[in-house]
Design an enzyme around this catalytic site. Structure first.
Site, PDB file in Angstrom:
ATOM      1  N   ASN A  93       4.198   4.543  -2.426  1.00  0.00           N
ATOM      2  CA  ASN A  93       5.169   3.824  -1.596  1.00  0.00           C
ATOM      3  C   ASN A  93       4.555   3.389  -0.273  1.00  0.00           C
ATOM      4  O   ASN A  93       3.787   4.122   0.343  1.00  0.00           O
ATOM      5  CB  ASN A  93       6.388   4.711  -1.330  1.00  0.00           C
ATOM      6  CG  ASN A  93       7.087   5.113  -2.611  1.00  0.00           C
ATOM      7  OD1 ASN A  93       6.890   4.462  -3.641  1.00  0.00           O
ATOM      8  ND2 ASN A  93       7.880   6.164  -2.568  1.00  0.00           N
ATOM      9  N   HIS A 110      -1.207   2.768  -1.860  1.00  0.00           N
ATOM     10  CA  HIS A 110      -0.925   1.324  -1.864  1.00  0.00           C
ATOM     11  C   HIS A 110      -0.663   0.785  -0.461  1.00  0.00           C
ATOM     12  O   HIS A 110      -0.074  -0.278  -0.308  1.00  0.00           O
ATOM     13  CB  HIS A 110       0.264   1.020  -2.797  1.00  0.00           C
ATOM     14  CG  HIS A 110      -0.069   1.201  -4.254  1.00  0.00           C
ATOM     15  ND1 HIS A 110       0.893   1.296  -5.242  1.00  0.00           N
ATOM     16  CD2 HIS A 110      -1.270   1.307  -4.902  1.00  0.00           C
ATOM     17  CE1 HIS A 110       0.301   1.448  -6.419  1.00  0.00           C
ATOM     18  NE2 HIS A 110      -1.000   1.469  -6.243  1.00  0.00           N
ATOM     19  N   SER A 179       7.488   4.713 -12.611  1.00  0.00           N
ATOM     20  CA  SER A 179       7.650   4.290 -14.003  1.00  0.00           C
ATOM     21  C   SER A 179       6.366   4.439 -14.800  1.00  0.00           C
ATOM     22  O   SER A 179       6.382   4.300 -16.022  1.00  0.00           O
ATOM     23  CB  SER A 179       8.097   2.824 -14.038  1.00  0.00           C
ATOM     24  OG  SER A 179       7.101   2.004 -13.455  1.00  0.00           O
ATOM     25  N   LEU A 205      14.163   9.665 -13.063  1.00  0.00           N
ATOM     26  CA  LEU A 205      15.506   9.385 -13.569  1.00  0.00           C
ATOM     27  C   LEU A 205      15.503   9.303 -15.087  1.00  0.00           C
ATOM     28  O   LEU A 205      16.468   9.665 -15.750  1.00  0.00           O
ATOM     29  CB  LEU A 205      15.991   8.050 -12.964  1.00  0.00           C
ATOM     30  CG  LEU A 205      17.480   7.788 -12.924  1.00  0.00           C
ATOM     31  CD1 LEU A 205      18.230   8.902 -12.228  1.00  0.00           C
ATOM     32  CD2 LEU A 205      17.752   6.463 -12.214  1.00  0.00           C
ATOM     33  N   ALA A 222      16.346  11.923  -7.859  1.00  0.00           N
ATOM     34  CA  ALA A 222      15.330  12.673  -7.116  1.00  0.00           C
ATOM     35  C   ALA A 222      15.957  13.670  -6.141  1.00  0.00           C
ATOM     36  O   ALA A 222      15.434  14.775  -5.958  1.00  0.00           O
ATOM     37  CB  ALA A 222      14.417  11.697  -6.364  1.00  0.00           C
TER      38      ALA A 222
HETATM   39  C1  BJW Z   1      14.417   7.214  -9.868  1.00  0.00           C
HETATM   40  C2  BJW Z   1      15.553   6.974  -9.122  1.00  0.00           C
HETATM   41  C3  BJW Z   1      16.095   8.079  -8.478  1.00  0.00           C
HETATM   42  C4  BJW Z   1      14.985   5.103  -9.960  1.00  0.00           C
HETATM   43  N1  BJW Z   1      15.516   9.283  -8.601  1.00  0.00           N
HETATM   44  N2  BJW Z   1      13.871   8.410  -9.982  1.00  0.00           N
HETATM   45  C5  BJW Z   1      -4.003  -6.578 -16.702  1.00  0.00           C
HETATM   46  C6  BJW Z   1      -4.093  -7.720 -15.935  1.00  0.00           C
HETATM   47  C7  BJW Z   1      -4.293  -7.640 -14.542  1.00  0.00           C
HETATM   48  C8  BJW Z   1      -4.413  -6.418 -13.903  1.00  0.00           C
HETATM   49  C9  BJW Z   1      -4.310  -5.287 -14.681  1.00  0.00           C
HETATM   50  C10 BJW Z   1      -4.122  -5.368 -16.053  1.00  0.00           C
HETATM   51  N3  BJW Z   1      -4.060  -4.115 -16.549  1.00  0.00           N
HETATM   52  C11 BJW Z   1      -4.191  -3.246 -15.521  1.00  0.00           C
HETATM   53  C12 BJW Z   1      -4.362  -3.939 -14.384  1.00  0.00           C
HETATM   54  C13 BJW Z   1      -4.535  -3.327 -13.046  1.00  0.00           C
HETATM   55  C14 BJW Z   1      -3.269  -3.433 -12.215  1.00  0.00           C
HETATM   56  C15 BJW Z   1      -2.092  -2.938 -13.036  1.00  0.00           C
HETATM   57  O1  BJW Z   1      -1.848  -1.768 -13.197  1.00  0.00           O
HETATM   58  N4  BJW Z   1      -1.295  -3.854 -13.594  1.00  0.00           N
HETATM   59  C16 BJW Z   1      -0.202  -3.457 -14.504  1.00  0.00           C
HETATM   60  C17 BJW Z   1       1.128  -4.007 -13.990  1.00  0.00           C
HETATM   61  C18 BJW Z   1      -0.552  -3.929 -15.883  1.00  0.00           C
HETATM   62  N5  BJW Z   1      -3.479  -2.580 -11.080  1.00  0.00           N
HETATM   63  C19 BJW Z   1      -4.085  -3.008  -9.984  1.00  0.00           C
HETATM   64  O2  BJW Z   1      -4.424  -4.180  -9.837  1.00  0.00           O
HETATM   65  C20 BJW Z   1      -4.379  -1.987  -8.919  1.00  0.00           C
HETATM   66  N6  BJW Z   1      -5.746  -2.038  -8.565  1.00  0.00           N
HETATM   67  C21 BJW Z   1      -6.703  -1.727  -9.428  1.00  0.00           C
HETATM   68  O3  BJW Z   1      -6.465  -1.414 -10.588  1.00  0.00           O
HETATM   69  O4  BJW Z   1      -7.961  -1.761  -8.889  1.00  0.00           O
HETATM   70  C22 BJW Z   1      -9.077  -1.510  -9.768  1.00  0.00           C
HETATM   71  C23 BJW Z   1      -9.471  -0.075  -9.843  1.00  0.00           C
HETATM   72  C24 BJW Z   1      -8.766   0.944  -9.243  1.00  0.00           C
HETATM   73  C25 BJW Z   1      -9.166   2.259  -9.349  1.00  0.00           C
HETATM   74  C26 BJW Z   1     -10.264   2.580 -10.059  1.00  0.00           C
HETATM   75  C27 BJW Z   1     -10.989   1.587 -10.660  1.00  0.00           C
HETATM   76  C28 BJW Z   1     -10.600   0.260 -10.552  1.00  0.00           C
HETATM   77  C29 BJW Z   1      -3.561  -2.257  -7.665  1.00  0.00           C
HETATM   78  C30 BJW Z   1      -2.104  -2.055  -7.893  1.00  0.00           C
HETATM   79  C31 BJW Z   1      -1.309  -2.454  -6.663  1.00  0.00           C
HETATM   80  C32 BJW Z   1       0.174  -2.256  -6.864  1.00  0.00           C
HETATM   81  N7  BJW Z   1       0.871  -2.845  -5.801  1.00  0.00           N
HETATM   82  C33 BJW Z   1       2.335  -2.710  -5.739  1.00  0.00           C
HETATM   83  C34 BJW Z   1       2.794  -3.513  -4.531  1.00  0.00           C
HETATM   84  C35 BJW Z   1       2.375  -2.771  -3.266  1.00  0.00           C
HETATM   85  C36 BJW Z   1       2.967  -3.311  -2.037  1.00  0.00           C
HETATM   86  C37 BJW Z   1       4.467  -3.463  -2.100  1.00  0.00           C
HETATM   87  O5  BJW Z   1       5.203  -2.452  -2.164  1.00  0.00           O
HETATM   88  O6  BJW Z   1       4.873  -4.611  -2.062  1.00  0.00           O
HETATM   89  O7  BJW Z   1       2.703  -1.340  -5.627  1.00  0.00           O
HETATM   90  S1  BJW Z   1       3.155  -3.229  -7.254  1.00  0.00           S
HETATM   91  C38 BJW Z   1       4.403  -1.993  -7.183  1.00  0.00           C
HETATM   92  O8  BJW Z   1       4.277  -1.104  -8.339  1.00  0.00           O
HETATM   93  C39 BJW Z   1       4.101  -1.145  -5.946  1.00  0.00           C
HETATM   94  C40 BJW Z   1       4.359   0.242  -6.461  1.00  0.00           C
HETATM   95  O9  BJW Z   1       3.687   1.176  -5.644  1.00  0.00           O
HETATM   96  C41 BJW Z   1       3.844   0.180  -7.873  1.00  0.00           C
HETATM   97  C42 BJW Z   1       4.381   1.266  -8.758  1.00  0.00           C
HETATM   98  O10 BJW Z   1       5.766   1.158  -8.908  1.00  0.00           O
HETATM   99  P1  BJW Z   1       6.666   2.489  -9.023  1.00  0.00           P
HETATM  100  O11 BJW Z   1       6.596   3.226  -7.774  1.00  0.00           O
HETATM  101  O12 BJW Z   1       6.328   3.194 -10.268  1.00  0.00           O
HETATM  102  O13 BJW Z   1       8.137   1.838  -9.106  1.00  0.00           O
HETATM  103  P2  BJW Z   1       8.931   1.358 -10.423  1.00  0.00           P
HETATM  104  O14 BJW Z   1      10.038   0.498  -9.951  1.00  0.00           O
HETATM  105  O15 BJW Z   1       8.044   0.805 -11.450  1.00  0.00           O
HETATM  106  O16 BJW Z   1       9.525   2.710 -11.025  1.00  0.00           O
HETATM  107  C43 BJW Z   1      10.527   3.455 -10.346  1.00  0.00           C
HETATM  108  C44 BJW Z   1      10.888   4.664 -11.197  1.00  0.00           C
HETATM  109  O17 BJW Z   1      11.820   5.447 -10.449  1.00  0.00           O
HETATM  110  C45 BJW Z   1      11.556   4.317 -12.525  1.00  0.00           C
HETATM  111  O18 BJW Z   1      10.988   5.084 -13.576  1.00  0.00           O
HETATM  112  C46 BJW Z   1      13.017   4.702 -12.322  1.00  0.00           C
HETATM  113  O19 BJW Z   1      13.654   5.199 -13.500  1.00  0.00           O
HETATM  114  C47 BJW Z   1      12.888   5.806 -11.292  1.00  0.00           C
HETATM  115  N8  BJW Z   1      14.063   5.967 -10.447  1.00  0.00           N
HETATM  116  N9  BJW Z   1      15.895   5.638  -9.247  1.00  0.00           N
HETATM  117  C48 BJW Z   1      14.403   9.379  -9.400  1.00  0.00           C
HETATM  118  N10 BJW Z   1      17.228   7.955  -7.741  1.00  0.00           N
END
Ligand code: BJW
Length: 238
Positions: A93, A110, A179, A205, A222
């Site tokens: 976050n 991030h 997620s 969740l 949470a």
């Molecule tokens: C509750 C609840 C409640 C709800 N109680 N729970 C194919 C093509 C291109 C790229 C890629 C590819 N395959 C893989 C990649 C790499 C890419 C990637 O993963 N893409 C996928 C989408 C496929 N990743 C990257 O590019 C990353 N960098 C990278 O890989 O560099 C290379 C490398 C790294 C390390 C080693 C070697 C090489 C960078 C990723 C950057 C992500 N950025 C964001 C935006 C940040 C800024 C912003 O906030 O604007 O980060 S995207 C967004 O997703 C944000 C979050 O941190 C991130 C994760 O989301 P999160 O936190 O999981 O949220 P949700 O909404 O997905 O889930 C919420 C969960 O909570 C759900 O399960 C709900 O059920 C639950 N919930 N209410 C408890 N009350």
């Protein structure tokens, strides 16, 4: 039990009950805007005003009076204070609710919404106001070179070496409110399991993408499941 090491990963779900949006829930951020318009380096190069507007809106929302740490943030701060071994909190976050709750051993993998990075001099500075193309870097005074200090798709997350070091020796790995869609955070559970001693727990969740890799899971809001889990860990361990 005293020397045991804990690594905790949090995602947007932990801040949902504080009034911040998640990304991939049906009412989440990615249902309202396209990733390729706001969360890639290419989007910023193409249309910086659009990207600034997206983060200006979220920065203002984060600083609204009603947005406060909730019982889950508080419980993790308490765990760090009261756990006799080491604990590292890694958050995806960009909000500041963990530090407002009192967490200290914290990595924002991030980045942070309330910081700006200068593309000219590299300085990272606190930033609480709207950012525009006319904004001046507080460090070097250049105009038009600031970006929000977050990690977009295709960029390297922060402090990965420190995170992998901690995962390699942890005894407990807990994933909360994520997620499991985004690499590399989605791979942390496998990394912890591979160290041969970590017990892995999911608190969310609903089951995440990688739910089958966890030894234990508790599903619910949470603010309910995290305090209950912390209470148990401090009393009985795992
Ligand atoms: C509750 C609840 C409640 C709800 N109680 N729970 C194919 C093509 C291109 C790229 C890629 C590819 N395959 C893989 C990649 C790499 C890419 C990637 O993963 N893409 C996928 C989408 C496929 N990743 C990257 O590019 C990353 N960098 C990278 O890989 O560099 C290379 C490398 C790294 C390390 C080693 C070697 C090489 C960078 C990723 C950057 C992500 N950025 C964001 C935006 C940040 C800024 C912003 O906030 O604007 O980060 S995207 C967004 O997703 C944000 C979050 O941190 C991130 C994760 O989301 P999160 O936190 O999981 O949220 P949700 O909404 O997905 O889930 C919420 C969960 O909570 C759900 O399960 C709900 O059920 C639950 N919930 N209410 C408890 N009350």
């Amino acid at each position: 039990m005293e020397e045991r090491r804990i690594v905790i990963l949090t995602g947007a779900g932990i801040s949902k009950e504080s009034g911040l949006e998640t990304f991939r829930d049906p009412d989440g951020i990615w249902a309202q805007v396209r990733i390729e318009d706001v969360a890639t380096p290419e989007a910023f190069a193409r249309n910086p005003e659009r990207v600034h507007a997206f983060y200006n809106h979220r920065r203002a929302g984060l600083q609204a009076d009603a947005v406060l740490p909730n019982a889950a943030h508080d419980a993790l701060a308490r765990l760090e204070r009261d756990w006799p071994g080491e604990m590292l909190l890694v958050t995806q976050n960009i909000d500041d609710l963990h530090e407002r709750a009192g967490s200290k051993a914290l990595i924002h993998m991030h980045g942070e919404l309330l910081k700006a990075r200068c593309l000219a001099c590299g300085a990272v500075s606190p930033w609480h106001e709207p950012m525009t193309l006319a904004s001046l870097c507080p460090a070097c005074g250049t105009a038009g070179t600031l970006r929000v200090n977050v990690v977009w798709f295709g960029e390297m997350p922060m402090e990965m070496e420190r995170i992998y070091d901690a995962l390699g020796v942890c005894d407990l790995f807990v994933s909360i409110g994520t997620s499991g869609n985004v690499y590399p955070a989605s791979g942390f559970v496998a990394e912890a399991r591979n160290n041969g001693r970590a017990h892995t727990v999911e608190l969310n969740l609903e089951p995440s993408e990688g739910h089958s890799l966890f030894d234990e899971a508790h599903y619910g809001p949470a603010t309910e499941v995290v305090p209950a889990f912390v209470e148990r860990i401090l009393k009985d361990g795992w």
